[in-house]
Design a protein around this motif. Sequence first.
Motif, PDB file in Angstrom:
ATOM      1  N   UNK A 157       9.557   5.820  -0.480  1.00 35.50           N
ATOM      2  CA  UNK A 157       9.884   4.397  -0.287  1.00 35.50           C
ATOM      3  C   UNK A 157      10.224   4.130   1.174  1.00 35.50           C
ATOM      4  N   UNK A 158       9.670   3.042   1.719  1.00 34.63           N
ATOM      5  CA  UNK A 158       9.805   2.775   3.146  1.00 34.63           C
ATOM      6  C   UNK A 158      10.003   1.289   3.398  1.00 34.63           C
ATOM      7  N   UNK A 159      10.912   1.002   4.311  1.00 36.55           N
ATOM      8  CA  UNK A 159      11.234  -0.381   4.678  1.00 36.55           C
ATOM      9  C   UNK A 159      11.375  -0.453   6.188  1.00 36.55           C
ATOM     10  N   UNK A 160      10.860  -1.531   6.771  1.00 33.76           N
ATOM     11  CA  UNK A 160      11.048  -1.783   8.197  1.00 33.76           C
ATOM     12  C   UNK A 160      12.040  -2.923   8.363  1.00 33.76           C
TER      13      UNK A 160
ATOM     14  N   UNK B  30      10.549  -2.051  -2.375  1.00 32.17           N
ATOM     15  CA  UNK B  30      11.029  -3.423  -2.550  1.00 32.17           C
ATOM     16  C   UNK B  30      12.477  -3.426  -3.042  1.00 32.17           C
ATOM     17  N   UNK B  31      12.808  -2.504  -3.926  1.00 31.88           N
ATOM     18  CA  UNK B  31      14.184  -2.424  -4.403  1.00 31.88           C
ATOM     19  C   UNK B  31      15.143  -2.160  -3.255  1.00 31.88           C
ATOM     20  N   UNK B  32      14.826  -1.186  -2.404  1.00 35.76           N
ATOM     21  CA  UNK B  32      15.736  -0.908  -1.290  1.00 35.76           C
ATOM     22  C   UNK B  32      15.824  -2.108  -0.353  1.00 35.76           C
ATOM     23  N   UNK B  33      14.690  -2.768  -0.103  1.00 37.89           N
ATOM     24  CA  UNK B  33      14.709  -3.955   0.748  1.00 37.89           C
ATOM     25  C   UNK B  33      15.627  -5.021   0.162  1.00 37.89           C
ATOM     26  N   UNK B  34      15.597  -5.187  -1.155  1.00 35.58           N
ATOM     27  CA  UNK B  34      16.472  -6.167  -1.805  1.00 35.58           C
ATOM     28  C   UNK B  34      17.945  -5.760  -1.676  1.00 35.58           C
TER      29      UNK B  34
ATOM     30  N   UNK C 172       0.813  -1.213   0.000  1.00 30.14           N
ATOM     31  CA  UNK C 172       0.000   0.000   0.000  1.00 30.14           C
ATOM     32  C   UNK C 172       0.850   1.268   0.000  1.00 30.14           C
ATOM     33  N   UNK C 173       2.159   1.111   0.087  1.00 30.77           N
ATOM     34  CA  UNK C 173       3.025   2.278  -0.025  1.00 30.77           C
ATOM     35  C   UNK C 173       2.936   2.827  -1.450  1.00 30.77           C
ATOM     36  N   UNK C 174       2.853   4.151  -1.621  1.00 28.61           N
ATOM     37  CA  UNK C 174       2.699   4.704  -2.972  1.00 28.61           C
ATOM     38  C   UNK C 174       3.881   4.415  -3.893  1.00 28.61           C
ATOM     39  N   UNK C 175       5.002   4.029  -3.334  1.00 27.96           N
ATOM     40  CA  UNK C 175       6.163   3.675  -4.160  1.00 27.96           C
ATOM     41  C   UNK C 175       6.659   2.293  -3.743  1.00 27.96           C
ATOM     42  N   UNK C 176       5.779   1.324  -3.924  1.00 28.44           N
ATOM     43  CA  UNK C 176       6.085  -0.038  -3.496  1.00 28.44           C
ATOM     44  C   UNK C 176       7.304  -0.609  -4.219  1.00 28.44           C
TER      45      UNK C 176
ATOM     46  N   UNK D 132       0.780  -2.044   7.729  1.00 29.46           N
ATOM     47  CA  UNK D 132       1.640  -1.417   8.728  1.00 29.46           C
ATOM     48  C   UNK D 132       1.712   0.091   8.467  1.00 29.46           C
ATOM     49  N   UNK D 133       1.307   0.868   9.468  1.00 23.17           N
ATOM     50  CA  UNK D 133       1.124   2.309   9.297  1.00 23.17           C
ATOM     51  C   UNK D 133       2.395   3.005   8.841  1.00 23.17           C
ATOM     52  N   UNK D 134       3.499   2.694   9.489  1.00 26.19           N
ATOM     53  CA  UNK D 134       4.740   3.413   9.181  1.00 26.19           C
ATOM     54  C   UNK D 134       5.207   3.164   7.751  1.00 26.19           C
ATOM     55  N   UNK D 135       4.742   2.081   7.139  1.00 30.66           N
ATOM     56  CA  UNK D 135       5.103   1.771   5.755  1.00 30.66           C
ATOM     57  C   UNK D 135       4.062   2.271   4.764  1.00 30.66           C
ATOM     58  N   UNK D 136       2.798   2.059   5.047  1.00 33.32           N
ATOM     59  CA  UNK D 136       1.767   2.379   4.049  1.00 33.32           C
ATOM     60  C   UNK D 136       1.446   3.863   3.981  1.00 33.32           C
TER      61      UNK D 136
END
Length: 245
Positions: free
Chosen positions: A200-203, A145-149, A137-141, A191-195
């Motif tokens: 771009x957001x990663x936990x 995902x790229x940063x998580x990778x 649900x993040x506007x830049x999913x 998850x609020x802090x991500x969505x």
Amino acid sequence: MTASQITTWSAEAGNASKCDRSRFRVVVDVGHTVQAPGALSARSVPEYDFNLRLGQQIHQRLIADGFTGTVLLVTEGEARPSLFKRVATANELPADLLLSIHHDSVPDWFLEDWEFEGTPSHFSDRFSGYSLFVSGNNPDYDASLLFAKLLGKQLKGRGLQYARQYREAFMGKYQHELVDADLGIYRYDPLIVLKEAKMPSVLLEAGSIINRDEELQMNSRKRRDLITASVKDAVRAFCDVGSGG
């Protein structure tokens, strides 16, 4: 996003920085608050203490690496209101990337009793490892995902293993979709802090503090250095990719 692409980007980032690091703003979010400190470790230390210490080290390392706009986000208040508060702060900055720092525990049904230094406490040595979470649900999913990778590749390359329990049905409501079985990336859409973040957001669950052995590792400078270096290299690569690398 393939492993070969990530490897290529990482190599390019090592050769020459393509982005203006001073203009690339990272928000390092310290998970939880003094008032809502999160999980207790096996030795009864609040998760917030671990999050703050690791977050501070990551913040300092990124600034030293030229990411001088990096912000350490420390909030106050009760759990749910503080989540919206930290996301609103990040959105107002604005920022190019949000990394939320946490340390893992287990559902209550896995806890066992023990005493540490004469004080009753709880532990679970069943699970260990880091985990990375993104929200669909993040506007830049895709960028999340790229940063998580990129971060997962750095953590794995330094010999760290990810926590595999979240893919299992026995986790109940804590079960999540595993979107990268090699790097330990899970989807946690609500998850609020991500969505709610506009960037771009990663936990990152840096490791399990309810596991008695891993708690000691998470409490060591060596482990914090490994994680900090992983974040720094992943941010470098992500910044370069976003700048056309």
